[in-house]
Design a protein around this motif. Structure first.
Motif, mmCIF file in Angstrom:
data_model
loop_
_atom_site.group_PDB
_atom_site.id
_atom_site.type_symbol
_atom_site.label_atom_id
_atom_site.label_comp_id
_atom_site.label_asym_id
_atom_site.label_seq_id
_atom_site.Cartn_x
_atom_site.Cartn_y
_atom_site.Cartn_z
ATOM 1 N N VAL A 40 44.160 45.992 49.924
ATOM 2 C CA VAL A 40 42.768 45.665 49.604
ATOM 3 C C VAL A 40 42.093 46.885 48.989
ATOM 4 N N ALA A 41 41.458 46.691 47.851
ATOM 5 C CA ALA A 41 40.657 47.741 47.229
ATOM 6 C C ALA A 41 39.191 47.469 47.520
ATOM 7 N N VAL A 42 38.498 48.456 48.040
ATOM 8 C CA VAL A 42 37.069 48.352 48.314
ATOM 9 C C VAL A 42 36.339 49.229 47.312
ATOM 10 N N ILE A 43 35.343 48.656 46.634
ATOM 11 C CA ILE A 43 34.594 49.380 45.616
ATOM 12 C C ILE A 43 33.242 49.780 46.190
ATOM 13 N N THR A 64 42.430 50.913 49.831
ATOM 14 C CA THR A 64 42.087 51.937 48.846
ATOM 15 C C THR A 64 40.593 51.853 48.587
ATOM 16 N N LEU A 65 39.902 52.949 48.796
ATOM 17 C CA LEU A 65 38.456 52.997 48.590
ATOM 18 C C LEU A 65 38.184 53.690 47.256
ATOM 19 N N VAL A 66 37.581 52.967 46.316
ATOM 20 C CA VAL A 66 37.317 53.477 44.975
ATOM 21 C C VAL A 66 35.825 53.758 44.833
ATOM 22 N N THR A 67 35.468 54.994 44.478
ATOM 23 C CA THR A 67 34.066 55.369 44.365
ATOM 24 C C THR A 67 33.795 56.095 43.061
ATOM 25 N N ARG A 68 32.619 55.861 42.491
ATOM 26 C CA ARG A 68 32.194 56.661 41.343
ATOM 27 C C ARG A 68 31.764 58.053 41.784
ATOM 28 N N ALA A 69 31.272 58.145 43.022
ATOM 29 C CA ALA A 69 30.847 59.444 43.547
ATOM 30 C C ALA A 69 32.049 60.375 43.706
ATOM 31 N N GLU A 70 31.813 61.654 43.507
ATOM 32 C CA GLU A 70 32.884 62.634 43.649
ATOM 33 C C GLU A 70 33.298 62.823 45.103
ATOM 34 N N LEU A 147 41.648 57.396 49.409
ATOM 35 C CA LEU A 147 40.384 57.633 48.728
ATOM 36 C C LEU A 147 40.629 57.959 47.259
ATOM 37 N N VAL A 148 39.987 57.189 46.380
ATOM 38 C CA VAL A 148 40.038 57.449 44.942
ATOM 39 C C VAL A 148 38.601 57.715 44.520
ATOM 40 N N GLN A 149 38.218 58.985 44.461
ATOM 41 C CA GLN A 149 36.821 59.360 44.274
ATOM 42 C C GLN A 149 36.568 59.921 42.878
ATOM 43 N N GLY A 150 35.385 59.599 42.354
ATOM 44 C CA GLY A 150 35.000 60.090 41.040
ATOM 45 C C GLY A 150 35.506 59.249 39.889
ATOM 46 N N PHE A 151 35.863 57.989 40.141
ATOM 47 C CA PHE A 151 36.406 57.118 39.097
ATOM 48 C C PHE A 151 35.531 55.872 38.912
ATOM 49 N N GLY A 152 35.397 55.437 37.666
ATOM 50 C CA GLY A 152 34.763 54.169 37.356
ATOM 51 C C GLY A 152 35.814 53.156 36.931
ATOM 52 N N ARG A 169 37.970 58.463 34.335
ATOM 53 C CA ARG A 169 37.251 59.633 34.826
ATOM 54 C C ARG A 169 36.933 60.516 33.628
ATOM 55 N N ASP A 170 35.650 60.835 33.455
ATOM 56 C CA ASP A 170 35.223 61.632 32.307
ATOM 57 C C ASP A 170 35.662 60.991 30.993
ATOM 58 N N GLY A 171 35.595 59.642 30.959
ATOM 59 C CA GLY A 171 35.916 58.929 29.734
ATOM 60 C C GLY A 171 37.384 58.718 29.473
ATOM 61 N N ARG A 172 38.247 59.172 30.385
ATOM 62 C CA ARG A 172 39.692 59.027 30.180
ATOM 63 C C ARG A 172 40.264 58.034 31.191
ATOM 64 N N ALA A 173 40.983 57.045 30.680
ATOM 65 C CA ALA A 173 41.635 56.068 31.558
ATOM 66 C C ALA A 173 42.942 56.684 32.051
ATOM 67 N N ASP A 174 42.966 57.112 33.298
ATOM 68 C CA ASP A 174 44.156 57.827 33.770
ATOM 69 C C ASP A 174 44.585 57.457 35.189
ATOM 70 N N ARG A 175 44.179 56.268 35.649
ATOM 71 C CA ARG A 175 44.640 55.866 36.978
ATOM 72 C C ARG A 175 44.593 54.355 37.108
ATOM 73 N N ARG A 176 45.557 53.804 37.843
ATOM 74 C CA ARG A 176 45.588 52.368 38.128
ATOM 75 C C ARG A 176 45.625 52.160 39.639
ATOM 76 N N VAL A 177 44.942 51.123 40.064
ATOM 77 C CA VAL A 177 44.990 50.703 41.466
ATOM 78 C C VAL A 177 45.347 49.227 41.494
ATOM 79 N N GLU A 178 46.359 48.876 42.272
ATOM 80 C CA GLU A 178 46.762 47.480 42.419
ATOM 81 C C GLU A 178 46.410 46.997 43.825
ATOM 82 N N ALA A 179 45.978 45.744 43.920
ATOM 83 C CA ALA A 179 45.597 45.195 45.217
ATOM 84 C C ALA A 179 45.768 43.678 45.216
ATOM 85 N N ASP A 180 45.908 43.127 46.416
ATOM 86 C CA ASP A 180 45.930 41.672 46.551
ATOM 87 C C ASP A 180 44.518 41.103 46.450
ATOM 88 N N HIS A 181 43.532 41.925 46.846
ATOM 89 C CA HIS A 181 42.140 41.469 46.815
ATOM 90 C C HIS A 181 41.232 42.678 46.630
#
Length: 260
Positions: A40-43, A64-70, A147-152, A169-181
């Motif tokens: 589960v990915a939580v935004i 996996t917790l995804v945050t825009r905050a650093e 924790l995946v912090q600082g990413f949109g 991050r900083d305009g560069r697509a450089d990470r993937r997160v996969e989840a069932d939900h």
């Protein structure tokens, strides 16, 4: 109209088209057993996101917790500010919304908030007291969830019955997160157009600042006899109305107006 936040859930547009099987809002969840053994990915980085992350982990989900905050902000433990200097106490006085001069002003003079320019009012409501979580949640999350912090989120798609989030991050697509939900703990935004309980013709008569009603000193809208309180009143009376602490001010103000 004291509708709380029920009508105002905010779902990022980039996630909205994936469907309820793969994406939901945090307010839709009260139990978590269905996610046992799932990814589960939580935004989000606020209290709802942190609570969800902890509860999902404790019920057996991989989170996996995804945050825009650093970084995730946690409030200080009560009593730990006893050593503050006098100057710091003056600059950060206590208030019903926590320490801080701006919070104190919002609590003490909400009527004055109405006289600020509309754009400034809405900016303050949106930005003041950003995402944070109580201090006691730290040990339930840190080291327990990924924790995946600082990413949109740049893109969201379904691949093989799983959600794939492409993050930047900083305009560069450089990470993937996969989840069932994916659960969007992305808060609430007042929007008059989403109050379907009101007839559309009536909604059009309500003068507002963007999506919020413009209210009088007594919480009355431009439609005589129609009052708003709670989150919908924040655009007129400030961040105080985003929290339960504002209920006392609202109740006293509205009741005095009605009694008169």
């Amino acid at each position: 109209m004291a509708v709380g936040v029920t009508h105002f859930t905010h779902m990022p547009e980039i996630l909205g088209g994936l469907g309820p099987l793969y994406v939901s809002h945090s307010s839709a969840h009260h139990t978590f057993e269905r996610f046992r053994g799932s990814d589960v990915a939580v935004i989000g980085a606020g209290a709802s996101a942190i609570d969800l992350g902890a509860s999902l982990h404790e019920c057996g989900a991989r989170v996996t917790l995804v945050t825009r905050a650093e970084r995730i902000r946690f409030t200080s433990k009560p009593g730990t500010g006893g050593g503050r200097s006098s100057w710091r106490k003056i600059r950060h006085p206590p208030s019903g919304l926590g320490p801080g001069l701006r919070s104190r002003l919002c609590c003490d003079w909400p009527h004055l908030f109405r006289f600020l320019p509309a754009a400034l009012r809405l900016s303050i409501v949106r930005r003041h007291l950003g995402p944070s979580s109580p201090w006691y949640m730290r040990d339930r999350v840190i080291g327990k969830v990924d924790l995946v912090q600082g990413f949109g989120i740049e893109k969201a798609a379904i691949e093989g019955r799983r959600v794939v989030l492409s993050l930047n991050r900083d305009g560069r697509a450089d990470r993937r997160v996969e989840a069932d939900h994916v659960i969007a703990a992305t808060g609430f935004r007042a929007d008059l157009d989403r109050l379907a309980v009101l007839d559309e013709t009536l909604r059009r008569r309500i003068r507002g600042a963007r999506t919020m009603p413009a209210l009088s000193t007594g919480f009355e809208s431009s439609v005589p006899g129609l009052y708003f309180t709670g989150l919908a009143a924040a655009g007129s009376f400030g961040p105080l109305m985003r929290f339960m602490y504002g209920a006392d001010f609202a109740a006293r103000t509205i009741s005095r107006r009605l009694a008169r």
